[in-house]
Design a protein around this motif. Structure first.
Motif, PDB file in Angstrom:
ATOM      1  N   UNK A 468      -9.361  21.569  -3.374  1.00  0.00           N
ATOM      2  CA  UNK A 468     -10.257  22.479  -2.657  1.00  0.00           C
ATOM      3  C   UNK A 468      -9.539  22.994  -1.413  1.00  0.00           C
ATOM      4  N   UNK A 469      -9.567  24.320  -1.243  1.00  0.00           N
ATOM      5  CA  UNK A 469      -8.990  24.910  -0.036  1.00  0.00           C
ATOM      6  C   UNK A 469      -9.962  24.711   1.131  1.00  0.00           C
ATOM      7  N   UNK A 470      -9.466  24.876   2.354  1.00  0.00           N
ATOM      8  CA  UNK A 470     -10.313  24.766   3.546  1.00  0.00           C
ATOM      9  C   UNK A 470     -11.126  26.034   3.733  1.00  0.00           C
ATOM     10  N   UNK A 471     -12.278  25.883   4.396  1.00  0.00           N
ATOM     11  CA  UNK A 471     -13.141  27.007   4.763  1.00  0.00           C
ATOM     12  C   UNK A 471     -13.519  27.865   3.552  1.00  0.00           C
ATOM     13  N   UNK A 472     -13.817  27.218   2.443  1.00  0.00           N
ATOM     14  CA  UNK A 472     -14.158  27.939   1.207  1.00  0.00           C
ATOM     15  C   UNK A 472     -15.560  27.542   0.773  1.00  0.00           C
ATOM     16  N   UNK A 473     -16.262  28.529   0.185  1.00  0.00           N
ATOM     17  CA  UNK A 473     -17.565  28.218  -0.433  1.00  0.00           C
ATOM     18  C   UNK A 473     -17.321  27.766  -1.867  1.00  0.00           C
ATOM     19  N   UNK A 474     -17.927  26.660  -2.249  1.00  0.00           N
ATOM     20  CA  UNK A 474     -17.720  26.076  -3.571  1.00  0.00           C
ATOM     21  C   UNK A 474     -19.091  25.768  -4.170  1.00  0.00           C
ATOM     22  N   UNK A 475     -19.244  26.060  -5.465  1.00  0.00           N
ATOM     23  CA  UNK A 475     -20.506  25.716  -6.137  1.00  0.00           C
ATOM     24  C   UNK A 475     -20.219  24.683  -7.214  1.00  0.00           C
ATOM     25  N   UNK A 476     -21.052  23.662  -7.269  1.00  0.00           N
ATOM     26  CA  UNK A 476     -20.841  22.569  -8.219  1.00  0.00           C
ATOM     27  C   UNK A 476     -22.204  22.172  -8.803  1.00  0.00           C
ATOM     28  N   UNK A 477     -22.233  21.831 -10.115  1.00  0.00           N
ATOM     29  CA  UNK A 477     -23.510  21.395 -10.688  1.00  0.00           C
ATOM     30  C   UNK A 477     -23.963  20.059 -10.113  1.00  0.00           C
ATOM     31  N   UNK A 478     -25.271  19.910  -9.956  1.00  0.00           N
ATOM     32  CA  UNK A 478     -25.831  18.629  -9.497  1.00  0.00           C
ATOM     33  C   UNK A 478     -27.074  18.324 -10.335  1.00  0.00           C
ATOM     34  N   UNK A 479     -27.447  17.063 -10.395  1.00  0.00           N
ATOM     35  CA  UNK A 479     -28.784  16.737 -10.885  1.00  0.00           C
ATOM     36  C   UNK A 479     -29.465  15.892  -9.820  1.00  0.00           C
ATOM     37  N   UNK A 480     -30.742  16.141  -9.652  1.00  0.00           N
ATOM     38  CA  UNK A 480     -31.501  15.436  -8.618  1.00  0.00           C
ATOM     39  C   UNK A 480     -32.732  14.804  -9.275  1.00  0.00           C
ATOM     40  N   UNK A 481     -32.876  13.501  -9.173  1.00  0.00           N
ATOM     41  CA  UNK A 481     -34.027  12.843  -9.800  1.00  0.00           C
ATOM     42  C   UNK A 481     -35.346  13.403  -9.270  1.00  0.00           C
ATOM     43  N   UNK A 482     -36.335  13.446 -10.153  1.00  0.00           N
ATOM     44  CA  UNK A 482     -37.676  13.935  -9.775  1.00  0.00           C
ATOM     45  C   UNK A 482     -38.242  13.073  -8.651  1.00  0.00           C
ATOM     46  N   UNK A 483     -38.987  13.717  -7.789  1.00  0.00           N
ATOM     47  CA  UNK A 483     -39.714  12.961  -6.773  1.00  0.00           C
ATOM     48  C   UNK A 483     -38.975  12.850  -5.446  1.00  0.00           C
ATOM     49  N   UNK A 484     -37.691  13.244  -5.415  1.00  0.00           N
ATOM     50  CA  UNK A 484     -36.973  13.181  -4.131  1.00  0.00           C
ATOM     51  C   UNK A 484     -37.214  14.465  -3.340  1.00  0.00           C
ATOM     52  N   UNK A 485     -37.336  14.317  -2.056  1.00  0.00           N
ATOM     53  CA  UNK A 485     -37.573  15.463  -1.176  1.00  0.00           C
ATOM     54  C   UNK A 485     -36.253  16.189  -0.907  1.00  0.00           C
ATOM     55  N   UNK A 486     -36.054  17.332  -1.572  1.00  0.00           N
ATOM     56  CA  UNK A 486     -34.774  18.040  -1.474  1.00  0.00           C
ATOM     57  C   UNK A 486     -34.570  18.699  -0.106  1.00  0.00           C
ATOM     58  N   UNK A 487     -35.613  18.701   0.719  1.00  0.00           N
ATOM     59  CA  UNK A 487     -35.428  19.243   2.083  1.00  0.00           C
ATOM     60  C   UNK A 487     -34.550  18.295   2.892  1.00  0.00           C
ATOM     61  N   UNK A 488     -34.569  17.031   2.473  1.00  0.00           N
ATOM     62  CA  UNK A 488     -33.811  16.012   3.181  1.00  0.00           C
ATOM     63  C   UNK A 488     -32.503  15.779   2.414  1.00  0.00           C
ATOM     64  N   UNK A 489     -31.535  16.684   2.620  1.00  0.00           N
ATOM     65  CA  UNK A 489     -30.313  16.694   1.807  1.00  0.00           C
ATOM     66  C   UNK A 489     -29.080  16.739   2.698  1.00  0.00           C
TER      67      UNK A 489
END
Ligand SMILES: *[C@@H]1O[C@H](CO)[C@@H](O)[C@H](O)[C@H]1NC(C)=O
Ligand SMILES: *[C@@H]1O[C@H](CO)[C@@H](O)[C@H](O)[C@H]1NC(C)=O
Ligand SMILES: *[C@@H]1O[C@H](CO)[C@@H](O)[C@H](O)[C@H]1NC(C)=O
Ligand SMILES: *[C@@H]1O[C@H](CO)[C@@H](O)[C@H](O)[C@H]1NC(C)=O
Length: 572
Positions: A468-489
């Motif tokens: 990964x280069x510095x100062x770059x925007x990168x998109x990566x797949x994620x999975x997040x279990x149900x019930x977790x508050x995604x605002x707190x990330x």
């Protein structure tokens, strides 16, 4: 942690009513401690070298793990099987140091002459060579079980300029390793005689002429394994004995910092420990946290110190800005004194304090009460503590719900965060060689300290690009279990560092700005601005949602070229 913060909420609600009853039944297991596997060599040095492997080093001695007809003193540790496989080294890596270079190769430097033990002590393994100038290279290992991965160790071809034992390494912004201080030979307790008061680099700089360090002279005789940190402006913070200083590597100048408060000493033979607290965008303001060690004078000969002298329970924090330095060290108290502890950053930004002793000192057989070839320390600290750096003062330390071990982890023990997100605890050997017929016997058993998130459904971060280069925007797949508050990330970029002697060099957590996609199936984040904020080299990315952390996803920051590399990214 999740359940502990639930406890905090509860205790806040109950405040003024029933101050004593602050626990609630957890809905799932909290912290656990699990013993699994044996290392076969004493884990004096421990470093994560790939998503599935750790590397271990010990003295060339009589360890049970064998290779080519002799005891091994290097090994790979497989996190999946909890087994060790021996590595064949040429030189004695006893009490060395090491870390990654910018191209992902591991360099393990320095060590000890080969010990000629008198009977009844066993003979050293045949063929072991003096390791004080050792530079051993372990190239990036891509087989999950380490098959085909070897360590290169040829002192004729590759070596340091100075003989060093007990030095420190730190990876700097050009991707090389700075090697700091140490002793030329066998210092029985203090760094005398034959202290090495200088700095060199791997690969070498300055036409192989080490740089003299007035700071190392000033901090004698208790400055072995100086604690050193690469700061986000490219300078190096060093803490040794009772002193501190910022080293400008470009100009070879030292800027003195205030001494640690109340005369506390934190480097060998008075080892406390120190960690750089997590760095946050946009300013990445560095703050160091130093704990444990000793309040005794370094003028007292070891024969007048005792194994029962209490270790310091003091922690001190310093913000490394003009204003922070003016404000000075801010003092707090741990739950107990600790000599030779370790501090491990967690992917959620908390700090775990593990291992060490409540009394005494590092080293072997030199203080009152220490038996011949036995521990200078006593009263092992068996219960880890958790520190929340941004909690209000007085509410930062807890050991509530922490499991208590039965295995002492004193001198020559290690600990590290793993790519899985738990903490591996290994080693303990306050003796010259393997001795399991004595107090605090040689320890080969491994334990894992599991944070509560190891026992629940966790977020998952997909594979990252190899670099990964510095100062770059990168998109990566994620999975997040149900019930977790995604605002707190939170998304952490972590260097898992190199552990030895109550010190974890290169340990680092840099928070990255991150945004979850609408469908919550990918995350877009921005890498650190430049190679001073995160020195170029391997890293793991951990996603924490609602205080539940994922496993780390491996990558390498920077262009992946061998050191020295140039400036990459954008200025701060
Ligand atoms: C004691 O040490 C020997 C090596 O000297 C080793 O083979 C044996 O496994 C050790 N025993 C225990 C219980 O650790
Ligand atoms: C120890 O680790 C092995 C390999 O990962 C695993 O199969 C086993 O279940 C573990 N044992 C315990 C007690 O956790
Ligand atoms: C260090 O050297 C650089 C040039 O290499 C110079 O720009 C800078 O001002 C110097 N810093 C100090 C503190 O002397
Ligand atoms: C990384 O750099 C070091 C130092 O130049 C070199 O010895 C090593 O072979 C390099 N490894 C890779 C994978 O390029």
């Amino acid at each position: 942690m999740r359940f502990i913060s639930a406890g905090f909420v509860f205790s806040a609600l109950m405040a003024g009513r029933a101050a004593a009853s602050t626990t609630i039944a957890p809905a799932a297991p909290g912290w656990t401690l699990v013993q699994n596997g044996t290392t076969g060599i004493v884990a004096i040095e421990l470093m994560v070298v790939s998503p599935t492997l750790g590397i271990l080093f010990q003295r060339a001695a009589n360890d049970p793990l064998q290779i080519n007809g002799h005891s091994a003193w290097g090994a790979l540790w497989d996190f999946r099987t909890n087994t060790a496989s021996p590595l064949d080294l040429a030189t004695n890596a006893f009490c060395g140091a090491g870390g990654f270079l910018s191209n992902g190769t591991v360099a393990v430097v320095s060590g000890h002459p080969v010990d000629i033990f008198e009977p009844p002590m066993p003979p050293a393994p045949p063929g072991a060579a003096d390791g004080r100038m050792g530079v051993r290279m372990f190239e990036p290992c891509t087989t999950p079980d380490g098959a085909g991965c070897e360590i290169y160790d040829d002192p004729e071809v590759l070596h340091l300029v100075e003989n060093r034992w007990y030095p420190t390494t730190v990876r700097v912004h050009d991707g090389s390793i700075m090697v700091i201080g140490g002793n030329e030979d066998l210092a029985p307790f203090y760094n005398e005689p034959n202290a090495v008061n200088n700095i060199e680099f791997v690969p070498p700089k300055d036409n192989n002429v080490p740089r003299h360090s007035p700071f190392l002279v000033r901090t004698l005789p208790a400055n072995m394994f100086p604690r050193a940190f690469a700061l986000p402006d490219g300078k190096i913070l060093m803490i040794a004995n009772n002193g501190a200083m910022i080293y400008d590597m470009e100009n070879d100048t030292e800027q003195a910092l205030p001494d640690l408060p109340n005369g506390v000493r934190v480097t060998n033979p008075f080892d406390g420990t120190a960690v750089l607290l997590p760095l946050s965008p946009p300013h990445y303001t560095p703050e160091v946290f130093v704990c444990g060690g000793s309040h005794v004078s370094d003028k007292i000969p070891p024969a007048q110190l005792t194994k029962q002298d209490p270790a310091s329970d003091q922690c001190s924090r310093l913000v490394l800005t003009k204003e922070g330095i003016k404000r000075g060290w801010q003092v707090e108290k741990m739950l107990e004194g600790r000599m030779i502890p370790e501090m491990i950053l967690l992917p959620n930004g908390q700090v775990t304090i593990v291992s060490g002793a409540k009394t005494g000192y590092p080293a072997i057989g030199s203080v009152i009460g220490a038996i011949a070839d036995g521990s200078n320390a006593d009263h092992p600290a068996f219960t880890p503590a958790l520190y929340t750096p941004d909690a209000p003062r007085g509410k930062r330390f807890t050991n509530r719900g922490m499991p208590t071990s039965k295995i002492p982890r004193l001198y020559h023990s290690t600990a590290t965060l793993t790519p899985m997100g738990n903490i591996m605890l290994a080693g303990n050997n306050p003796h010259s060689f393997v001795n399991n017929q004595t107090e605090f016997p040689t320890e080969f058993r491994v334990e894992y300290l599991n944070p509560p998130y190891m026992h629940v459904k966790r977020p998952f971060v997909g594979a990252l690009p190899a670099k990964l280069a510095y100062n770059k925007k990168v998109t990566v797949p994620v999975t997040i279990p149900k019930g977790l508050n995604v605002k707190n990330l939170k998304l952490a970029l972590m260097d898992l560092g190199f552990s030895t002697h109550g010190w974890h060099s290169d340990s680092r957590l840099v928070w990255m700005d991150a945004k979850l996609s609408k469908d919550q199936k990918s995350i877009t984040f921005t890498t650190p601005p430049n190679n001073k904020v995160y020195p170029p080299g391997p890293a793991y990315v951990y996603l924490t949602v609602d205080d539940i952390s994922s496993e780390g996803s491996y990558t390498l920051l920077g262009n992946g070229l061998p050191p020295p590399v140039g400036f990459q990214g954008v200025p701060l």
